[in-house]
Write a protein that holds these residues in place. Structure first.
Motif, mmCIF file in Angstrom:
data_model
loop_
_atom_site.group_PDB
_atom_site.id
_atom_site.type_symbol
_atom_site.label_atom_id
_atom_site.label_comp_id
_atom_site.label_asym_id
_atom_site.label_seq_id
_atom_site.Cartn_x
_atom_site.Cartn_y
_atom_site.Cartn_z
ATOM 1 N N GLY A 1 46.653 -118.900 23.189
ATOM 2 C CA GLY A 1 47.563 -119.488 22.187
ATOM 3 C C GLY A 1 47.513 -118.720 20.880
ATOM 4 O O GLY A 1 48.549 -118.424 20.276
ATOM 5 N N GLY A 2 46.307 -118.354 20.453
ATOM 6 C CA GLY A 2 46.143 -117.640 19.193
ATOM 7 C C GLY A 2 46.754 -116.252 19.264
ATOM 8 O O GLY A 2 47.390 -115.792 18.310
ATOM 9 N N GLN A 3 46.564 -115.579 20.413
ATOM 10 C CA GLN A 3 47.139 -114.234 20.567
ATOM 11 C C GLN A 3 48.661 -114.303 20.534
ATOM 12 O O GLN A 3 49.320 -113.484 19.904
ATOM 13 N N ARG A 4 49.181 -115.319 21.166
ATOM 14 C CA ARG A 4 50.640 -115.492 21.163
ATOM 15 C C ARG A 4 51.136 -115.643 19.732
ATOM 16 O O ARG A 4 52.144 -115.079 19.322
ATOM 17 N N GLN A 5 50.376 -116.427 18.956
ATOM 18 C CA GLN A 5 50.783 -116.708 17.589
ATOM 19 C C GLN A 5 50.760 -115.432 16.742
ATOM 20 O O GLN A 5 51.598 -115.232 15.887
ATOM 21 N N ARG A 6 49.782 -114.561 17.031
ATOM 22 C CA ARG A 6 49.716 -113.309 16.284
ATOM 23 C C ARG A 6 50.891 -112.393 16.637
ATOM 24 O O ARG A 6 51.426 -111.695 15.777
ATOM 25 N N ILE A 7 51.263 -112.419 17.906
ATOM 26 C CA ILE A 7 52.448 -111.627 18.305
ATOM 27 C C ILE A 7 53.672 -112.182 17.576
ATOM 28 O O ILE A 7 54.523 -111.434 17.084
ATOM 29 N N ALA A 8 53.732 -113.529 17.502
ATOM 30 C CA ALA A 8 54.878 -114.151 16.818
ATOM 31 C C ALA A 8 54.889 -113.751 15.345
ATOM 32 O O ALA A 8 55.954 -113.503 14.764
ATOM 33 N N LEU A 9 53.702 -113.663 14.739
ATOM 34 C CA LEU A 9 53.633 -113.262 13.329
ATOM 35 C C LEU A 9 54.067 -111.807 13.184
ATOM 36 O O LEU A 9 54.849 -111.467 12.286
ATOM 37 N N ALA A 10 53.576 -110.958 14.090
ATOM 38 C CA ALA A 10 53.966 -109.547 14.027
ATOM 39 C C ALA A 10 55.479 -109.423 14.179
ATOM 40 O O ALA A 10 56.132 -108.648 13.469
ATOM 41 N N ARG A 11 56.034 -110.210 15.072
ATOM 42 C CA ARG A 11 57.490 -110.173 15.280
ATOM 43 C C ARG A 11 58.221 -110.580 13.997
ATOM 44 O O ARG A 11 59.234 -109.993 13.636
ATOM 45 N N ALA A 12 57.674 -111.601 13.333
ATOM 46 C CA ALA A 12 58.319 -112.077 12.097
ATOM 47 C C ALA A 12 58.194 -111.036 10.989
ATOM 48 O O ALA A 12 59.035 -110.977 10.096
ATOM 49 N N LEU A 13 57.142 -110.215 11.051
ATOM 50 C CA LEU A 13 56.892 -109.275 9.956
ATOM 51 C C LEU A 13 57.585 -107.932 10.146
ATOM 52 O O LEU A 13 57.659 -107.138 9.211
ATOM 53 N N ILE A 14 58.073 -107.688 11.351
ATOM 54 C CA ILE A 14 58.548 -106.325 11.643
ATOM 55 C C ILE A 14 59.691 -105.892 10.710
ATOM 56 O O ILE A 14 59.825 -104.720 10.379
ATOM 57 N N ASN A 15 60.467 -106.868 10.249
ATOM 58 C CA ASN A 15 61.571 -106.515 9.347
ATOM 59 C C ASN A 15 61.159 -106.549 7.888
ATOM 60 O O ASN A 15 62.006 -106.405 7.015
ATOM 61 N N ASP A 16 59.891 -106.808 7.642
ATOM 62 C CA ASP A 16 59.385 -106.890 6.284
ATOM 63 C C ASP A 16 60.217 -107.878 5.455
ATOM 64 O O ASP A 16 60.745 -107.522 4.394
ATOM 65 N N PRO A 17 60.343 -109.129 5.922
ATOM 66 C CA PRO A 17 61.250 -110.056 5.246
ATOM 67 C C PRO A 17 60.654 -110.584 3.942
ATOM 68 O O PRO A 17 59.435 -110.755 3.860
ATOM 69 N N PRO A 18 61.483 -110.846 2.939
ATOM 70 C CA PRO A 18 60.962 -111.368 1.675
ATOM 71 C C PRO A 18 60.513 -112.826 1.783
ATOM 72 O O PRO A 18 59.762 -113.301 0.953
ATOM 73 N N ILE A 19 61.005 -113.544 2.821
ATOM 74 C CA ILE A 19 60.647 -114.959 2.978
ATOM 75 C C ILE A 19 59.990 -115.151 4.350
ATOM 76 O O ILE A 19 60.500 -114.656 5.364
ATOM 77 N N LEU A 20 58.882 -115.868 4.344
ATOM 78 C CA LEU A 20 58.212 -116.167 5.617
ATOM 79 C C LEU A 20 58.123 -117.682 5.788
ATOM 80 O O LEU A 20 57.730 -118.390 4.853
#
Ligand SMILES: Nc1ncnc2c1ncn2[C@@H]1O[C@H](COP(=O)(O)OP(=O)(O)OP(=O)(O)O)[C@@H](O)[C@H]1O
Length: 559
Positions: free
Chosen positions: A471-490
């Motif tokens: 579960g934790g590894q999945r969550q880290r992948i999800a975070l990496a996915r969210a960060l790939i575009n370097d978004p100003p809002i998380l």
């Protein structure tokens, strides 16, 4: 029939469909010539005219070869047109369906949507290529056969106006029954797909609660209904064929009885009788098909209505209004926002909120308080009933969803991973993912270490929905996915709820670097996550209250 809609669907294929009409019409003309030529041949055989046979036989053979060739051409053109039309139509519906707002999908079973996107569309494209295009040729065969029968023996041909309507009527009555069955079967099949889809989705729970038998029975019930309807439909078809055959045989017998007298008295030759019978037999197919037409039109109409019902819903605008380079600073303002899910009670009653760019805000609230609703509004999954949401002072309603969502990285409670490699899953978040960007996002999400420990590193396949990860590894992948575009809002929507305290602390430590310089909204209940926040807000009875204000207390929480 909603002819306009049907024409709109068929228009891009007017060329191939017209070729089909031409091929079937040409085939009809040749088929109409066959009984006449066969009769001529018979007449010459009976009269012993060898030279006459020499002329007719090659012509007859040519006609038969032509019919065979055209039949091949028709089948080929029909298969080709159906294949292209079907895949284009499916693509169009898929593109539309996935751009429909989440509100549409929330209120509908996935099975229904899947059924529409697959076999219902398949039936519709078959209707266009195999049924509609053959109408002119069937009419031509019917009319041609009748005219030629009248030409051979007008009095005998008067049987036609009696028999054809009787024939048509029987098929129409049966057709009505078939239509109702067809519709019910279609619904039953949609249910079979829906139950299977849901069962696969529920598989982990099914296993955990050993509900395999109950799920199997549910599926069996859906299958039984579908099979029952298929058998009933099959029974009618099984009865229909011999019934038509019997009717045609009766007609042939009646013609023979009446014609026998004419042949005996010399008013009609044996060859003419032969041609006449041949034309009578030719009539059965197109008349049968035309009688079925009504039912097929009704079924296609049902599909068309359902399809149009989906296509008429406005899809989300994925076009950029802002320049693709536009990057918000990250100031978020909710101004008197009121919201209710469709058909539900109001969840947010005039929420006001101002999050400065770069601020980290935690959002608390009881289950069902509306925290996710706020995230859904920010992401423009839904629109507020009243009030406005601003990003960097721009009304979000005036931006397109593409503009808005490009500014936001979402780490949801469920990671929504797909069956592919880790790299593909992280890269999914970006339009143009490069290897460097994927690696950087993985590093920022502190996922690189565990990824390096996997058998194939970034190329490790993670199984359906990432089931081969923790579960934790999945969550880290999800975070990496969210960060790939370097978004100003998380946005973190209960993203740490599956962690134990230790895991949560590690995840948060991992997040710290990633959060720097971004506006962050954390929906959470966990103390360690709360410690990240500059401010803590609580949603209660549809209103937002500020609970505490202060610097992040991470060390205190970790300590
Ligand atoms: N898609 C939906 N359609 C209709 N109603 C919904 C939908 N999603 C949530 N709701 C309802 O809206 C209310 C608010 O739900 P929401 O998910 O925003 O709460 P939440 O604060 O995030 O809850 P939780 O902490 O349990 O995740 C609930 O009463 C819920 O039943």
């Amino acid at each position: 029939m909603k002819a306009r809609q049907l024409i709109a669907f068929a228009r891009p294929y007017s060329g191939p469909l017209s070729i089909l009409v031409l091929l079937t019409t040409a085939s009809s003309i040749l088929i109409l010539a066959v009984p006449w030529l066969a009769g001529q041949m018979l007449a010459r055989i009976v009269s012993g005219s060898a030279s006459g046979q020499g002329q007719v036989i090659p012509l007859l053979l040519l006609c038969l070869a032509g019919v065979a060739l055209l039949s091949f051409g028709t089948a080929y053109q029909s298969a080709r047109t159906t294949a292209h039309l079907l895949s284009d139509l499916r693509q169009r519906v898929f593109d539309h369906v996935q751009r429909l707002p989440l509100g549409f999908h929330d209120g509908r079973s996935k099975g229904d949507t899947l059924a529409l996107m697959t076999f219902e569309i398949s039936r519709l494209s078959n209707f266009l290529t195999a049924t509609l295009t053959t109408i002119p040729s069937r009419l031509l065969t019917t009319l041609g056969a009748i005219v030629l029968m009248f030409r051979i023996d007008a009095r005998l041909a008067l049987v036609v106006p009696v028999l054809v309507p009787a024939f048509y009527l029987i098929l129409k009555i049966v057709g009505r029954r078939l239509r109702a069955l067809g519709r019910a079967w279609q619904e039953a099949e949609a249910k079979v797909v829906a139950v299977a889809e849901e069962a696969l989705e529920m598989l982990p729970a099914t296993k955990a609660f050993t509900r395999e038998r109950a799920q199997s029975e549910r599926y069996q019930a859906a299958l039984r209904r579908s099979a029952g309807l298929a058998v009933r439909e099959g029974t009618i078809y099984a009865a229909l064929e011999p019934l038509i055959g019997l009717l045609a045989a009766f007609a042939a017998l009646a013609i023979l009885l009446l014609a026998g007298h004419n042949v005996r008295t010399g008013q009609m030759s044996a060859a003419e009788l032969f041609s006449f019978l041949f034309y009578a037999a030719l009539l059965t197919r197109p008349v049968g098909a035309l009688a079925h037409l009504y039912g097929q039109v009704q079924t296609a109409r049902g599909t068309l209505t359902r399809l149009q019902g989906v296509l008429d819903i406005d899809a989300e605008n994925l076009i950029d209004r802002q320049s693709p380079d536009w990057r918000a600073r990250g100031n978020i303002v909710f101004e008197d926002v009121t919201f209710a899910y469709p058909g539900r009670e109001t969840v947010l009653r005039g929420v006001n909120l101002d999050i400065a760019a770069g601020e980290t805000v935690a959002l608390l609230g009881a289950n069902g308080a509306g925290k996710t609703a706020m995230i859904n509004l920010l992401l423009r999954y839904y629109m507020p009933l009243s009030g406005r949401i601003f990003i960097d002072g721009q009304d979000s309603a005036g931006l397109t969803v593409a503009d808005v969502r490009r500014q936001i990285g979402l780490v949801p409670q469920s990671a929504f991973l797909f069956n592919g490699t880790i790299r593909d899953n992280i890269a999914f978040g970006a339009e143009t993912p490069t290897e460097e960007r994927v690696d950087r996002a993985a590093r920022l999400a502190q996922a690189s270490k565990f990824i390096a420990g996997l058998p194939d590193g970034m190329d490790t396949l993670i199984g359906d929905r990432g089931l081969r990860l923790s579960g934790g590894q999945r969550q880290r992948i999800a975070l990496a996915r969210a960060l790939i575009n370097d978004p100003p809002i998380l946005l973190f929507d209960e993203a740490t709820s599956m962690f134990d305290e230790e895991g949560e602390c590690a995840f948060i430590a991992a997040c710290l670097d990633a959060l720097k310089g971004r506006t962050v909204l954390l929906v959470t209940h966990r103390p360690a996550t709360l410690a990240l926040a500059d401010r803590i807000l609580t949603l209660d009875d549809g209103l937002l209250h500020e609970t505490s204000r202060g610097p992040a207390k991470l060390n205190q929480a970790l300590g």
